[in-house]
Enzyme design. Sequence first.
Site, PDB file in Angstrom:
ATOM      1  N   THR A 117       0.828  -1.153   0.001  1.00  0.00           N
ATOM      2  CA  THR A 117      -0.050   0.089   0.084  1.00  0.00           C
ATOM      3  C   THR A 117       0.658   1.194  -0.056  1.00  0.00           C
ATOM      4  OG1 THR A 117      -1.567  -1.240   1.232  1.00  0.00           O
ATOM      5  CG2 THR A 117      -1.981   1.276   1.226  1.00  0.00           C
ATOM      6  N   TYR A 173       1.233  -0.945  -5.309  1.00  0.00           N
ATOM      7  CA  TYR A 173       0.077  -1.080  -5.464  1.00  0.00           C
ATOM      8  C   TYR A 173      -0.791  -0.063  -6.471  1.00  0.00           C
ATOM      9  CZ  TYR A 173      -1.955  -3.394  -1.194  1.00  0.00           C
ATOM     10  OH  TYR A 173      -2.367  -4.460  -0.138  1.00  0.00           O
ATOM     11  N   ARG A 226      -8.080   0.178  -1.406  1.00  0.00           N
ATOM     12  CA  ARG A 226      -6.812   0.837  -1.348  1.00  0.00           C
ATOM     13  C   ARG A 226      -6.024   1.039  -2.603  1.00  0.00           C
ATOM     14  NH1 ARG A 226      -4.328  -3.389   2.859  1.00  0.00           N
ATOM     15  NH2 ARG A 226      -5.921  -4.698   1.752  1.00  0.00           N
ATOM     16  N   HIS A 280      -1.976  -7.757  -6.286  1.00  0.00           N
ATOM     17  CA  HIS A 280      -2.757  -8.043  -4.972  1.00  0.00           C
ATOM     18  C   HIS A 280      -4.183  -8.167  -5.266  1.00  0.00           C
ATOM     19  CE1 HIS A 280      -4.268  -6.641  -0.749  1.00  0.00           C
ATOM     20  NE2 HIS A 280      -5.090  -6.045  -1.516  1.00  0.00           N
ATOM     21  N   HIS A 323      -3.411 -13.556  -2.815  1.00  0.00           N
ATOM     22  CA  HIS A 323      -4.263 -13.603  -1.968  1.00  0.00           C
ATOM     23  C   HIS A 323      -5.668 -14.205  -1.993  1.00  0.00           C
ATOM     24  CE1 HIS A 323      -1.281 -10.886  -0.363  1.00  0.00           C
ATOM     25  NE2 HIS A 323      -2.064  -9.862  -1.033  1.00  0.00           N
ATOM     26  N   ARG A 328      -8.587 -15.500   0.144  1.00  0.00           N
ATOM     27  CA  ARG A 328      -9.248 -14.692   0.990  1.00  0.00           C
ATOM     28  C   ARG A 328     -10.842 -14.775   1.006  1.00  0.00           C
ATOM     29  NH1 ARG A 328      -6.783  -9.331   0.067  1.00  0.00           N
ATOM     30  NH2 ARG A 328      -7.993  -8.912   2.074  1.00  0.00           N
ATOM     31  N   ASP A 344       3.269 -13.530   2.744  1.00  0.00           N
ATOM     32  CA  ASP A 344       2.899 -12.228   3.017  1.00  0.00           C
ATOM     33  C   ASP A 344       3.857 -11.660   4.078  1.00  0.00           C
ATOM     34  OD1 ASP A 344       1.997  -9.969   1.829  1.00  0.00           O
ATOM     35  OD2 ASP A 344      -0.021 -10.152   2.774  1.00  0.00           O
TER      36      ASP A 344
END
Length: 315
Positions: free
Chosen positions: A29, A60, A93, A125, A154, A157, A213
């Site tokens: 981020t 990002y 984000r 991401h 990810h 998730r 991560d």
Amino acid sequence: AGAASRVPPLALSIVTGAGVTTVVGLLGTDDTIRTTDQLVVTIHGLRELGLNAFGFTGGYHVPPVTLTGSIRRDIVTIECLIGIGELAISDHRSSQPTDNEIMRLAADAHVAGLMTNKAGVVHFHVGDGPRGLAQLRTALATAEIPARVYYPTHVNRRRALFDEAIDLARKGCTIDVTAFPVAEGEDAYSAADALEKFWECGAPAGRITVSSDAGGCLPEFDDDGRVTHFDVGAPGALIATIAELVGRGHPPEQVLPPFTSHVAQHLRLHDVGRLVVNSRADLCVVDEAWNVVDVMAGGVWMVQHGRPLITDKFE
């Protein structure tokens, strides 16, 4: 959650103590204060200490941060940079990249990879957003770029997101699950559960990897996008996942490749991931319970009897 919540770099012994001998670093981020040149210097520092280290340029957001002013030039001219990442999609984000921006970055990564024989991937991401992997499906259907370039992480998730990811793996992408903690009843798969589901569905076995991560922030948000709680990813999550899967009865020769040879093959790290002549002498010795006992990196013992022999200068 403010300046005081910035996660510091991981100490060397935390990495080697978890049995990890090769790392690939990236910006998340915060690609505003943390920069590509800082990442490159960190990689060189880890290499000086004996770790095998690489990185992704960018972060990002779009336009991506670079060292040379060009994503393609970064990969072509800076030896340790092997792809782009971690580009955020389906996340509040992110910079909300358009389909065309994603395809343009993927094209730069692919061409740079061809020029250098590097991975040339874009590590995505993937957040909790309802769009999931829709933009990657659009890219696969629109552009001529090979599916291997799109490398989403990810993807465990959310359970529905993982189903999308399996479909991408069938289309030629390599997908990455993250070994983060999953609470009982949570709409997510642990890394162990995700691997079992992947094996059971008959998707191509070589198209899944597992990452930790490690050193990354693992935040939870309220409905207004404010951080309510956060944890930090740990490299030990990898060996813990391996131990869990072996404990469930899966043979090591099935369990290990998503953590080792699959990663090395996809990232074109030609001298790691397998124990063969002329590869790096990277060894991890474990006991019967899969606790890390001894670790060798590049022929040098980093950990013996569970204790670090080499640490960074500020531990």
